[in-house]
Design a protein around this motif. Structure first.
Motif: not given
Length: 941
Positions: A666-681
């Motif tokens: 189990a983990f916190d979903a907020g800790a895994l969410r990407a910053k900036g969306g699909e094109d951030a990389q």
């Protein structure tokens, strides 16, 4: 000892004593007690006789299943005779060794030499001659792979006609061939014909060095009958072609098929290849094998492989004869599992056996107490102790011996497998204990005649020195058993058999706790009686006073109750622990209630289709990429190595809910969410993707962001959290990231399905309809797979029966103790009713009087059961009982005993409720009768 009888006149003034037999008189005087004793002996002897037979039955079933379920090339015996080079193909002696008559005669010799209990399934056994190395073959139109033309094994085996049906063409003619023959006939299976493009009439030419090629004409295509049976499965090549690979880089595939010749054509193989081998394959028939045959079976296999039987075969057939089998390895694995399960089952045997023994002794002790005045009168009138004990023994034996014999016969009838001697011994022990309990107790109490002594109250009684010494001895024995169990565990003694001291540890702990509680029992009675004495009502004080005036012999029912409750709690905890371990392992294996997984991307829209399957509550899509390149982590010597790391791209919210619901990582979903969306990389200054990684990956990556993945789609990640496990990957190192930040994660490769009642057939049909061969796994199926051995299911049934029997004997002990005091309670209520006690007060008095002892037993049973589980859990290993393979998915996880609240609380609560219910029913029955009737009966005390 005086007879029971009367005098009557006969003739002129003479008198003759008319003697009434003791046994008949007593049985007629108390038929209810005799019938109850008969039923007790019947049930107890049935349990004692059926237990060893049930254990041998499931162990024998496990042995047969271990042999029957093994692959065909492992559960049989293979005898081979290789022609030693150099040999002359034209030598008639060499050719005769391969002829069908000689081969059949050798098979008969081998069968006659096999020792018992090796039993052979003749219908699935086979023999013949084949080329042990593949040979080249050419024909127009044969399928060629990148590695070149196909190769063939030529096999001239017996029984092809009986084990196949002709799809097209015909079987080869039984024409005698020689090494100089230029043409033979053969058939191929439908699978071989399809893959290698062989048809009826195809002529395959096999080169033979200086001789002309051997022309093998395919006369028919056959379909194997029961292809999963040993005849076809020992060498799968005979029914299905295999793929071989060339040796040099890169390895390239080519086909390897089989041509099935008639047995009479075997001599033609001598000119085809120097590697010609005769074989006799015997499929073992496990039917009729029992666990008692295990030692003899191991010895028989050993003698065939490398013992006297092999020497006999070499003398009778050929010096080059070799025997090979994997049965000894199968038996070793079975014995290992059996040895691991047996000590755990022995714990149940000791527990329920101790409970039964105490209840039988209690029944005799209560009977002796009930007849104390009668037996004291007999002794005061000159009756001897041996004579009195003998009469009592005969009185008890009349109902007990036939009942015990009937119980043993019923056990033999209902459990047909197993040896007779252990069952008879078990029933005999029950008979001996049941018959001896009353006479021995009576002889001990009345060894000296005398009038009734002073009060023998539970509160006032003082334990004797001999009892103290016996209890201290039992305490020392219990400490030794607990120490041995915690240090060695149940597995340590498995190699040499069951360690009886270790297996008896739960029973000994329960006995010590029961004796301790018996010593402490007067204390709560005194404490409870003080405030009740100051109350205005008399019911509470009378109830406590009556409970304290109970005879000291009432401690034995308390011991029986505690032992029964401890055994029930321990057995229930074992079953709950096994069930919980299987459930956890199944969840870890599947990751959800169901799993749909493919090597490549799943079809678009499959997730929506799966959501419509009956029983599905939710679907979590996961993109998986194997062998992830971890890049160059600063300071890591393993930078750039894949190392079996798996990339998992998920939706953080859905995946976090799944991890919480399954309890896996189990983990916190907020800790895994990407910053900036699909094109951030794609941007140069993009923030690294948060990642949840396994401990091994975290150690290799460190704390700084690292670029991972292939050069075509690199990802910059930073470790956000470390988890030992994750639902999407049962085993191995992993990196979990937000799918929104992974450009290549457009189509998932895995679907994790939740829903407690997912329809497996409908889910598989939906996956097939989508046009994919993705694997579908169900948690329920994985759960069932962990108990695929009759050893485990049989042991679980034994534990369930032991727990149920212990609970039943607990209720029986309670009823016996309550019925023992029923006449005295009835007379007491009659007196109190004449002094103004109302019906309601009478009922409350009986209920409250029975509560202290049963409440103490119930609470004590809960505490003792919890303590036994807590103390012994480090030494009880349930891994083999929980899992068929004896291993858990996660390396190092050990299935230990854990307290089960239901098994601890429900039996104790049930005892209290039963006691209250019986007391209430007894009070209701007494208050319905007239007081004068009860007082007219009199009181012996």
């Amino acid at each position: 000892m005086p007879e029971v009888g009367s005098e009557r006149e006969v003739g002129a003034g003479s008198k003759v004593r008319a003697t009434a037999p003791w046994v008949r008189t007593r049985l007629r005087a108390a038929p209810g007690a005799a019938v109850a004793l008969l039923l007790l002996a019947l049930v107890s002897s049935f349990l004692a006789a059926s237990f060893p037979r049930a254990v041998e039955a499931y162990e024998g079933s496990g042995l047969r299943q271990a042999l029957r379920a093994a692959p065909a090339d492992q559960n049989g015996l293979q005898v081979s005779d290789v022609l030693v080079q150099p040999f002359d193909p034209e030598d008639p002696a060499v050719q005769s060794r391969l002829g069908p008559k000689e081969m059949a005669e050798r098979q008969r010799k081998i069968l006659s030499a096999l020792p018992q209990p090796l039993r052979v399934d003749r219908g699935q056994s086979s023999y013949g001659v084949f080329t042990s190395r593949p040979v080249d073959g050419s024909a127009p139109g044969l399928t060629r792979l990148d590695g070149g033309a196909p190769v063939f094994t030529l096999s001239a085996g017996a029984g092809v006609a009986e084990h196949s049906t002709v799809r097209s063409g015909r079987l080869p003619k039984a024409a005698v061939a020689t090494p100089g023959s230029t043409a033979v006939e053969a058939v191929v299976t439908a699978a071989t014909a399809k893959e290698l493009n062989i048809a009826v009439g195809t002529v395959i030419r096999v080169p033979r060095g200086d001789l002309d090629p051997l022309a093998v004409t395919v006369t028919g295509v056959i379909d194997p009958l029961r292809p999963d049976q040993p005849y076809w499965s020992v060498r799968p090549l005979l029914r299905t072609p295999a793929t071989l690979f060339t040796p040099g880089p890169p390895p390239e595939p080519y086909w390897h098929g089989a041509l099935l010749l008639a047995p009479e054509a075997a001599p033609a193989l001598l000119s085809v290849s120097p590697d010609v081998e005769s074989y006799w394959r015997f499929a073992l028939d496990p039917g009729g094998l029992r666990v008692t045959d295990l030692a003899a079976l191991k010895a028989a296999v050993s003698t065939v492989e490398s013992g006297p039987v092999l020497s006999e075969l070499r003398e009778a057939i050929s010096p080059e004869v070799e025997a090979d089998t994997e049965v000894d390895a199968l038996l070793a694995r079975y014995e290992e599992l059996r040895s691991a399960v047996a000590p755990v089952v022995a714990v149940a045997a000791f527990g329920v056996g101790g409970v039964v023994g105490v209840v039988l002794l209690m029944a005799g002790g209560l009977a002796a107490a009930r007849r104390h005045a009668e037996l004291a009168l007999v002794r005061s009138r000159g009756g001897s102790v041996p004579g009195m004990a003998g009469r009592l023994l005969a009185e008890v034996a009349v109902p007990v011996v036939p009942a015990a014999a009937a119980g043993c016969a019923l056990a033999v009838l209902l459990v047909p497998e197993g040896r007779l001697v252990p069952a008879v011994v078990g029933a005999a022990v029950v008979t001996l204990v049941t018959c001896a309990a009353l006479p021995l107790r009576a002889a001990l109490v009345h060894r000296r005649p005398g009038s009734r002594g002073g009060r023998d109250d539970l509160v006032g009684a003082r334990p004797s020195r001999r009892r103290t010494v016996a209890e201290l001895t039992l305490l020392a024995l219990t400490v030794a058993a607990v120490v041995a169990l915690r240090r060695r565990g149940t597995d340590d003694g498995a190699a040499q058999g069951v360690d009886y001291l270790v297996s008896a540890a739960p029973l000994l702990l329960g006995a010590v706790a029961a004796l301790l509680l018996v010593r402490l029992q007067p204390l709560p009675l005194r404490i409870a009686a003080r405030p009740l004495a100051r109350r205005r009502g008399a019911v509470g004080f009378l109830a406590m006073a009556r409970a304290g005036r109970a005879p000291a012999t009432s401690a034995l029912p308390l011991v029986a109750l505690l032992l029964a409750l401890t055994t029930t709690a321990f057995g229930g905890s074992v079953l709950a622990g096994v069930d919980g371990a299987r459930e956890r392992a199944a969840v870890r294996s599947v990751g959800a209630d169901a799993r749909v997984e493919a090597a490549t991307a799943l079809p678009a829209g499959l997730a929506d289709s799966v959501r419509k399957v009956p029983g599905v509550r939710g679907v979590v899509a996961v993109y998986r990429e194997l062998d992830l390149d971890l890049g160059y982590a600063e300071g890591s010597s393993e930078a750039g190595a894949a190392g079996g790391v798996t990339l998992l791209a998920v939706d953080p919210d859905a995946y976090a809910r799944l991890a919480r619901s399954t309890g896996v990582g189990a983990f916190d979903a907020g800790a895994l969410r990407a910053k900036g969306g699909e094109d951030a990389q794609d941007s140069a200054d993009a923030a690294p993707l948060p990642a949840i990684v396994s401990p091994g990956v975290a150690e290799r990556l460190g704390d700084d962001p690292v670029v991972v993945g292939p050069p075509s789609a690199p990802l910059q990640i930073a470790v956000a959290s470390v988890r030992d496990e994750t639902p999407a990957l049962p085993l191995g190192d992993f990196v979990v990231v937000d799918a929104a930040g992974v450009p290549v994660a457009k189509q998932p490769t895995t679907l994790l399905v939740t829903g407690g009642s997912v329809a497996g057939d409908a889910l598989r049909a939906t996956v097939r309809a989508a046009g994919t061969d993705a694997r579908v796994a169900l948690r329920s199926e994985e759960y069932a797979a962990y108990a695929d051995s009759p050893l485990q299911t049989g042991a679980e049934r034994v534990y369930a029966v032991a727990a149920a029997a212990a609970a039943g004997y607990a209720v029986l002990a309670l009823l016996l103790s309550l019925l023992r005091a029923a006449p005295e309670r009835t007379a007491l209520l009659a007196r109190l009713r004449t002094m103004g006690l109302t019906r309601g007060q009478s009922r409350r008095l009986l209920v409250l009087e029975s509560l202290p002892g049963t409440l103490l037993a119930g609470v004590g049973g809960v505490l003792v059961g919890w303590a036994v589980v807590l103390v012994l859990s480090p030494g009880i290993d349930l891994t083999r009982l929980a899992h068929a393979s004896g291993e858990v998915l996660s390396t190092g996880i050990r299935v230990e005993l854990a307290a089960d609240p239901a098994s601890l609380l429900l039996p104790g609560l049930g005892v209290v409720l039963v006691a209250a219910g019986v007391a209430a029913a007894q009070a209701w029955a007494v208050t319905r009768r007239t007081t004068t009737t009860e007082l007219r009966v009199g009181d012996t005390r």
